[in-house]
Design a protein around this motif. Sequence first.
Motif, mmCIF file in Angstrom:
data_model
loop_
_atom_site.group_PDB
_atom_site.id
_atom_site.type_symbol
_atom_site.label_atom_id
_atom_site.label_comp_id
_atom_site.label_asym_id
_atom_site.label_seq_id
_atom_site.Cartn_x
_atom_site.Cartn_y
_atom_site.Cartn_z
ATOM 1 N N ALA A 1 3.435 10.868 -0.978
ATOM 2 C CA ALA A 1 4.158 11.995 -0.365
ATOM 3 C C ALA A 1 4.476 11.691 1.099
ATOM 4 C CB ALA A 1 3.332 13.274 -0.483
ATOM 5 N N GLY A 2 3.549 11.029 1.791
ATOM 6 C CA GLY A 2 3.788 10.654 3.183
ATOM 7 C C GLY A 2 4.942 9.674 3.325
ATOM 8 N N LEU A 3 5.004 8.713 2.401
ATOM 9 C CA LEU A 3 6.115 7.759 2.412
ATOM 10 C C LEU A 3 7.433 8.485 2.179
ATOM 11 C CD1 LEU A 3 7.324 4.903 2.513
ATOM 12 C CD2 LEU A 3 6.816 4.717 0.062
ATOM 13 N N ALA A 4 7.460 9.394 1.223
ATOM 14 C CA ALA A 4 8.685 10.151 0.931
ATOM 15 C C ALA A 4 9.153 10.927 2.167
ATOM 16 C CB ALA A 4 8.459 11.102 -0.243
ATOM 17 N N ALA A 5 8.217 11.556 2.872
ATOM 18 C CA ALA A 5 8.566 12.326 4.068
ATOM 19 C C ALA A 5 9.114 11.416 5.168
ATOM 20 C CB ALA A 5 7.343 13.092 4.566
ATOM 21 N N LYS A 6 8.495 10.255 5.352
ATOM 22 C CA LYS A 6 8.960 9.312 6.373
ATOM 23 C C LYS A 6 10.361 8.796 6.041
ATOM 24 C CE LYS A 6 8.666 6.656 9.977
ATOM 25 N NZ LYS A 6 8.834 7.209 11.307
ATOM 26 N N LEU A 7 10.604 8.486 4.763
ATOM 27 C CA LEU A 7 11.925 8.010 4.351
ATOM 28 C C LEU A 7 12.983 9.093 4.546
ATOM 29 C CD1 LEU A 7 10.877 6.023 1.167
ATOM 30 C CD2 LEU A 7 11.605 5.067 3.380
ATOM 31 N N TRP B 1 10.456 8.611 -4.340
ATOM 32 C CA TRP B 1 9.033 8.554 -3.999
ATOM 33 C C TRP B 1 8.438 9.948 -3.921
ATOM 34 C CZ3 TRP B 1 6.147 4.220 -4.166
ATOM 35 C CH2 TRP B 1 6.848 3.002 -4.233
ATOM 36 N N GLY B 2 9.258 10.937 -3.533
ATOM 37 C CA GLY B 2 8.780 12.320 -3.500
ATOM 38 C C GLY B 2 8.477 12.867 -4.881
ATOM 39 N N GLY B 3 9.094 12.287 -5.898
ATOM 40 C CA GLY B 3 8.864 12.717 -7.275
ATOM 41 C C GLY B 3 7.674 12.053 -7.937
ATOM 42 N N ILE B 4 7.033 11.152 -7.219
ATOM 43 C CA ILE B 4 5.901 10.433 -7.795
ATOM 44 C C ILE B 4 4.620 11.179 -7.461
ATOM 45 C CG2 ILE B 4 4.552 8.299 -7.761
ATOM 46 C CD1 ILE B 4 7.193 6.852 -7.027
#
Length: 126
Positions: A63-69, A91-94
């Motif tokens: 979730a952190g990666l999705a937010a950063k992207l 990535w937010g869907g994972i």
Amino acid sequence: MSLNLPRHALAVVATAVLVSLTTGCGGGSTKAVCEDALKAFQDYSTQAAAGAGNLEAFNTATAGLAAKLKDLSGKADGDLKATLTDLSTTWGGIKIDVSNPTAATELTKLTTQATDATQRLAKNCS
């Protein structure tokens, strides 16, 4: 249900994008965004590896990666912006939920989507 294979596949995708992004990061503001994306994937790889066996930590890292992207997509233009937005959505869907009997299937699909998007990111950043 064992989700080791899909989690391993996600780690492979993250590693693949790291290798792809280190080959070149374009120029100007694109370079800065690409370098930040590279850092985000490096951080994610470290956090995801540290969370092995701990699904909550793994989900938090993802979730952190999705937010950063998503944040980085706001700093980009054109194809790079679209690619970062797609990556953020993917990535937010994972989210691994071992109580969901279709989780492994969903993760396999998301891994394929993430691979496609990271290849586009590498292309945008070369």
